[in-house]
Design a protein around this motif. Sequence first.
Motif, mmCIF file in Angstrom:
data_model
loop_
_atom_site.group_PDB
_atom_site.id
_atom_site.type_symbol
_atom_site.label_atom_id
_atom_site.label_comp_id
_atom_site.label_asym_id
_atom_site.label_seq_id
_atom_site.Cartn_x
_atom_site.Cartn_y
_atom_site.Cartn_z
ATOM 1 N N ALA A 166 -34.685 -0.013 -45.607
ATOM 2 C CA ALA A 166 -33.599 0.892 -46.045
ATOM 3 C C ALA A 166 -32.291 0.463 -45.388
ATOM 4 N N CYS B 20 -38.292 4.661 -37.115
ATOM 5 C CA CYS B 20 -37.197 5.622 -37.270
ATOM 6 C C CYS B 20 -37.477 6.602 -38.399
ATOM 7 N N GLY B 21 -38.079 6.114 -39.466
ATOM 8 C CA GLY B 21 -38.319 6.986 -40.617
ATOM 9 C C GLY B 21 -39.435 6.420 -41.475
ATOM 10 N N LYS C 55 -27.439 -3.804 -53.644
ATOM 11 C CA LYS C 55 -27.591 -3.482 -52.218
ATOM 12 C C LYS C 55 -27.773 -4.755 -51.395
ATOM 13 N N GLY D 166 -28.776 1.861 -46.170
ATOM 14 C CA GLY D 166 -28.532 3.287 -45.953
ATOM 15 C C GLY D 166 -27.636 3.538 -44.748
ATOM 16 N N ALA E 193 -37.336 10.728 -32.571
ATOM 17 C CA ALA E 193 -36.708 11.712 -33.467
ATOM 18 C C ALA E 193 -35.785 12.589 -32.646
ATOM 19 N N ALA F 151 -33.649 -3.931 -48.974
ATOM 20 C CA ALA F 151 -33.133 -2.794 -49.747
ATOM 21 C C ALA F 151 -33.511 -2.996 -51.210
ATOM 22 N N GLY F 152 -33.265 -1.941 -52.007
ATOM 23 C CA GLY F 152 -33.674 -1.982 -53.411
ATOM 24 C C GLY F 152 -32.533 -2.359 -54.340
ATOM 25 N N LEU G 184 -33.845 13.403 -43.946
ATOM 26 C CA LEU G 184 -34.729 14.115 -43.016
ATOM 27 C C LEU G 184 -34.906 15.593 -43.388
ATOM 28 N N MET H 236 -24.799 11.646 -36.274
ATOM 29 C CA MET H 236 -26.253 11.515 -36.103
ATOM 30 C C MET H 236 -26.808 10.162 -36.588
ATOM 31 N N ASN I 244 -31.148 4.813 -56.048
ATOM 32 C CA ASN I 244 -29.723 4.951 -56.369
ATOM 33 C C ASN I 244 -29.012 3.653 -56.001
ATOM 34 N N TYR J 165 -36.672 -5.351 -52.214
ATOM 35 C CA TYR J 165 -38.098 -5.001 -52.281
ATOM 36 C C TYR J 165 -38.512 -4.540 -53.672
ATOM 37 N N LYS J 166 -37.550 -4.313 -54.548
ATOM 38 C CA LYS J 166 -37.898 -3.923 -55.920
ATOM 39 C C LYS J 166 -38.076 -5.145 -56.830
ATOM 40 N N GLY K 281 -29.523 2.228 -41.456
ATOM 41 C CA GLY K 281 -29.800 0.794 -41.495
ATOM 42 C C GLY K 281 -28.538 -0.058 -41.478
ATOM 43 N N PHE L 296 -31.672 11.289 -28.942
ATOM 44 C CA PHE L 296 -32.288 10.405 -27.955
ATOM 45 C C PHE L 296 -31.313 9.349 -27.462
#
Length: 340
Positions: free
Chosen positions: A156, A245-246, A185, A159, A281, A180-181, A46, A132, A326, A200-201, A162, A284
């Motif tokens: 994601a 979320c993002g 993962k 992460g 965001a 995920a990629g 973020l 957070m 990564n 997804y890759k 996720g 919350f």
Amino acid sequence: MKQVVLAAYAKGNPRPTDFRVEQAPIPAAGDREILLRTLWLAVDPLFRFAMDEVRLSGALHLQLGDVMAGATVSEVVASNHPDYKPGDVVEGRTGWREYAVVAPDQADYRGPPRKLDTSLAPVSTALGALGMPGQTAYGGIETLRIKPGETVAISAAAGAVGSIAGQIAKILGAKVVGIAGGPGKVKALLDLGFDGAADYKAADFAAQLKAAAPNGIDCYFDNTGGDVTLEVFKHLNRGSRMAMCGYIAYYGMGMEGPGPDHMPALYRTIMGTGLEIRGFAGVFAGPEALENIARWISEGKITYPEAVVEGIEAAPEAFASVFSGNSFVGKLLVRIADIA
Ligand SMILES: NC(=O)c1ccc[n+]([C@@H]2O[C@H](COP(=O)([O-])OP(=O)(O)OC[C@H]3O[C@@H](n4cnc5c(N)ncnc54)[C@H](OP(=O)(O)O)[C@@H]3O)[C@@H](O)[C@H]2O)c1
């Protein structure tokens, strides 16, 4: 001490060369201030919002030469404030530097540095599952109003957010599919207890997602936008809900992408399925979010993967890798120092 400053505004995805490592004097705590020694630094996507030359969104905007913004866990080494004493461990947003002075009375909307209970869990969790990202996962899952047996997809998924969101959805009785990629993962998600996972890759991502969600998708916890989300749209059931979320796939794009225009697909999906989209965001989810996650950790229902790189010089490359790809699973952290 060392600190990392912004050397260039980000164009597209951030690069390690957007940052510069500098030497600076260790600051001294003034009246009602505390001096903090950084122990852990969080790598949070973020903060990309703070790196545009012209601020597009987000509360924070950096100028060239400013210390890079970021969440930290630190040890109080000197205190002129009655609420803090040397040896306390706190979580705050003191940025990418080895020491920082903070005036707790002048805190922003996030409040003064949060004192941590060091007996509860390793203090690094205050930047991940018990901080957070954990709160974000909890609050986002709440907005989805998951019913037991529903299929929840998460982008994601490996992460920080996720990986926790998926485990909370499992506790609520959902069937959880992570996206995920890379095969590493995907395996990590299955090891965390996800029911299915799609890479997804991979060339056959569409087929993988279809196989993982044979009954369609009822809830979507979206961390990415982009091609992943366009593929998920094809599987949404009637009455589906999406927590926005993002949108990391678009962070480097400004307000308009290079095209093509996918708004027609979005409109078709919303009208055709009755999809409800809820963005959120900031703060919350209440304190019960962290209390419940802490309890689930102690009950063995949630595990919190962490990936660690060493030393403040490693922060720029680690941050850039979040956007460029990564193999890190869970919360990505930079270890700066150990508790004295
Ligand atoms: N709304 C809020 O209040 C709030 C709070 C915190 C975070 N967020 C947002 O939530 C998202 C996840 O945060 P996090 O802390 O969990 O991040 P994280 O642990 O750093 O994970 C981010 C992951 O996103 C994936 N990714 C990067 N670019 C991608 C792309 N173009 N398409 C698909 N996946 C991509 C990468 O994993 P792969 O290897 O799988 O590609 C990367 O490791 C971010 O978008 C973040 O900005 C929102």
